[in-house]
Scaffold this motif. Structure first.
Motif, PDB file in Angstrom:
ATOM      1  N   THR A   1      -5.157  -4.959  -6.728  1.00  0.00           N
ATOM      2  CA  THR A   1      -6.240  -3.863  -7.515  1.00  0.00           C
ATOM      3  C   THR A   1      -6.675  -3.855  -9.465  1.00  0.00           C
ATOM      4  OG1 THR A   1      -4.452  -1.838  -7.165  1.00  0.00           O
ATOM      5  CG2 THR A   1      -5.523  -1.533  -9.209  1.00  0.00           C
TER       6      THR A   1
ATOM      7  N   ASP B   1      -0.645   2.468  -6.830  1.00  0.00           N
ATOM      8  CA  ASP B   1      -1.280   3.623  -7.740  1.00  0.00           C
ATOM      9  C   ASP B   1      -1.355   3.388  -9.570  1.00  0.00           C
ATOM     10  OD1 ASP B   1      -2.172   5.258  -6.079  1.00  0.00           O
ATOM     11  OD2 ASP B   1      -1.368   7.058  -6.634  1.00  0.00           O
TER      12      ASP B   1
ATOM     13  N   ASP C   1      -3.098   1.195 -12.420  1.00  0.00           N
ATOM     14  CA  ASP C   1      -4.363  -0.167 -12.774  1.00  0.00           C
ATOM     15  C   ASP C   1      -4.030  -0.203 -14.015  1.00  0.00           C
ATOM     16  OD1 ASP C   1      -3.897   2.484 -14.099  1.00  0.00           O
ATOM     17  OD2 ASP C   1      -6.443   2.629 -13.704  1.00  0.00           O
TER      18      ASP C   1
ATOM     19  N   LYS D   1       0.999  -0.987   0.084  1.00  0.00           N
ATOM     20  CA  LYS D   1      -0.214  -0.190   0.265  1.00  0.00           C
ATOM     21  C   LYS D   1       0.888   1.136   0.096  1.00  0.00           C
ATOM     22  CE  LYS D   1      -4.141  -2.214   2.262  1.00  0.00           C
ATOM     23  NZ  LYS D   1      -4.551  -2.255   3.836  1.00  0.00           N
TER      24      LYS D   1
END
Length: 271
Positions: free
Chosen positions: A209, A124, A126, A118
């Motif tokens: 993710t 971030d 994706d 995390k």
């Protein structure tokens, strides 16, 4: 490639087509007989802890039948030694569209995704075309769809491959990759959601993710069915009816297990 994918997702293989006359009397009417890998956590496990074990227990209740298992390791000979041999009647978790078994209707759809810390610089990310991935060691199962997409995106030198065909009683490539991300030996791992999601759902340091934005290469989502013997149409219809009538309960079991669920077209996560 399809057969490689199917093996990676749930551990399924090798069945010859059988005529209706050969299979008509094989299905048990006194128990719900499941073909399963004894060490394919978090999907199936001999101790009953896998989410497919929990789903099998639910189907047994809906059929008013006790659940029994025919255990055999995923890989070559799995279907031949179990479903085809008549020692069991259904394989949980079989990808839709493969010709090796007869598929029921799908009971969920899931997707590959990226596991990161995390607090990682990759948290971030994706999609696999993100240039920030370059130069970071990334785990991926060799022969899986994301491995192809990563190679096309110029990440071949960053890939740290795990074996596809393994005896999960002695090797756990997915678990090893997740531990390596946690420990910092890998910066990320691109894994099949039902294998990764349940393992990290309660982890305070890791996240999954879903990769829903890939534009090229092999598809990253798969509809998951049950596999039955070719020719057993009545049995398939009975299971389809149960799936249709109990879909909400099936979804709840999968969500509680941490399985990432997406719509039938792999476009967005289910609420």
């Amino acid at each position: 490639m399809r057969r490689l994918i199917i093996t990676a997702i749930s551990g399924w293989l090798c069945v010859a087509h059988m005529g209706a006359a050969q299979v008509a009397d094989l299905r048990s009417t006194t128990s719900f007989r499941v073909c399963a890998d004894p060490a394919n956590a978090p999907m199936s496990h001999k101790d009953g802890s896998g989410f497919e074990n929990r789903l099998a227990a639910q189907f047994g209740e809906w059929l008013d039948l006790p659940v029994t298992y025919s255990w055999f390791p995923s890989g070559m000979g799995f279907i031949t030694k179990t479903l085809r041999a008549g020692t069991c009647d259904v394989v949980m978790g079989y990808a839709q569209g493969d010709e090796l078994v007869q598929n029921t209707n799908h009971y969920y759809t899931s997707v590959f995704g990226i596991v990161t810390r995390k607090d990682s610089a990759l948290a971030d990310v994706d999609h696999l075309g993100d240039p920030v991935l370059k130069g970071h060691p990334i785990g991926v199962i060799a022969g899986s769809p994301p491995a192809t997409i990563m190679a096309q995106a110029g990440l071949a030198k960053d890939m740290r491959g795990g074996d596809l065909f393994v005896d999960r009683r002695v090797k756990d490539p997915v678990g090893q990759m997740i531990n390596s991300v946690r420990d910092g030996d890998l910066d990320a791992a691109v894994l099949w959601g039902p294998l990764a999601g349940p393992r990290i759902k309660d982890d305070p340091d890791l996240q999954f993710t879903p990769l829903l934005k890939e534009k090229s290469g092999p598809k990253m989502f798969y509809r998951i069915t049950m596999g039955v013997r070719p020719g057993e149409q009545e049995w398939k219809r009975q299971l389809n009816s149960l799936i249709r009538r109990h879909q909400d309960e099936i979804n709840q079991t999968l969500r509680e297990a941490g399985v990432p669920l997406v719509d039938d077209y792999g476009k967005e996560m289910l609420p």
